[in-house]
Design a protein around this motif. Sequence first.
Motif, PDB file in Angstrom:
ATOM      1  N   ALA A  57      30.879  40.112  40.879  1.00 55.99           N
ATOM      2  CA  ALA A  57      30.245  40.201  39.822  1.00 55.99           C
ATOM      3  C   ALA A  57      28.815  38.964  40.479  1.00 55.99           C
ATOM      4  O   ALA A  57      29.076  38.545  41.467  1.00 55.99           O
ATOM      5  CB  ALA A  57      30.229  39.113  38.371  1.00 55.99           C
ATOM      6  N   GLY A  58      27.426  39.865  40.769  1.00 56.25           N
ATOM      7  CA  GLY A  58      26.106  39.788  41.419  1.00 56.25           C
ATOM      8  C   GLY A  58      26.276  40.225  42.676  1.00 56.25           C
ATOM      9  O   GLY A  58      25.070  40.193  43.397  1.00 56.25           O
ATOM     10  N   SER A  59      26.807  40.645  43.165  1.00 57.22           N
ATOM     11  CA  SER A  59      26.574  41.563  44.470  1.00 57.22           C
ATOM     12  C   SER A  59      25.041  42.426  44.096  1.00 57.22           C
ATOM     13  O   SER A  59      25.543  42.956  43.964  1.00 57.22           O
ATOM     14  CB  SER A  59      27.734  41.676  45.511  1.00 57.22           C
ATOM     15  N   HIS A 177      22.695  45.024  40.753  1.00 58.77           N
ATOM     16  CA  HIS A 177      23.700  44.475  40.931  1.00 58.77           C
ATOM     17  C   HIS A 177      25.257  44.669  40.102  1.00 58.77           C
ATOM     18  O   HIS A 177      24.594  44.898  39.131  1.00 58.77           O
ATOM     19  CB  HIS A 177      23.255  42.829  40.846  1.00 58.77           C
TER      20      HIS A 177
END
Length: 295
Positions: A57-59, A177
């Motif tokens: 998550a968030g990558s 993301h």
Amino acid sequence: MKSSYLLFASALLLASCSKAPEYDATGIFEATTVTLSAETTGKILSISAEEGDSVTAGSLIAQVDTSLLALQRMQILTEQQAAKTTAPDVSTQVAALRSQIEHQRNEVARQERLLADGATTRKQYDDAQAQLRTLNDQLAAQINTLDKSHSSISDNAVALRYRKEQVEDQISKSALHSPITGTVLIKYAEAGEYATPGKPLLKLADLNHIYLRSYFTASQLAHIKIGQKVTVVADFGGDEKYDYPGVITFISQESEFTPKSIQTNDTRANLVYAVKIAVKNDGRLKLGQYGEVKL
């Protein structure tokens, strides 16, 4: 003797046919999927994930070209700077007129003293007062004009600020993301293609936490509830089956006709209720795989 053998065989066959199944319901393993879509328009510069890849998550997964947006931002910054330099300085522009008014006030006071001493005429005194009133009117008119100009420039500056924030928001949204930690199921686009808002790029799913969507008859509803622990049996073909602990997380409030691919204990029931059973995946379970439920 032959008749006894036939009767025994028939009884055995009937017993095997009437044997209750070892499960209470069956279903298919599913997962909550998320489709990552483009939010801006532009050329896709990169997509760093492939089908089957794990993402956190968030990558950063994909990047859409922001060259045009960057130019728009620079143009807005230039317009903002120009607006600042053209904004009138009210105090500076009316300073000269205020100085004239102060001088005229002194002149009126001098004429008033002279009139009291009989050294000037009433007309000269009245003319001095009239000149003071004219200068005050000019000051009020100039301040009003400058205030309107300043207000117009301020409104334009606010509009430019909003435009700048919109462009910066689009620039930030051009970098996509991952919203979840999961696995890439489907890749819809490649680098070099053109993105438009809403165009799907990737489909993601958290395969660590999946659920079995099964169907229960109305008569079985009395024996199940949210939070209840059950046993889920995953069928890997042949005699290879594995048990998994499961928890009922959802029971549909509305009935539906039995899906063709689903069987229940009561094969005569046409209406069933969908039930979701959460299962922690150990890596062996696959989406679309068949499973059974034991209460």
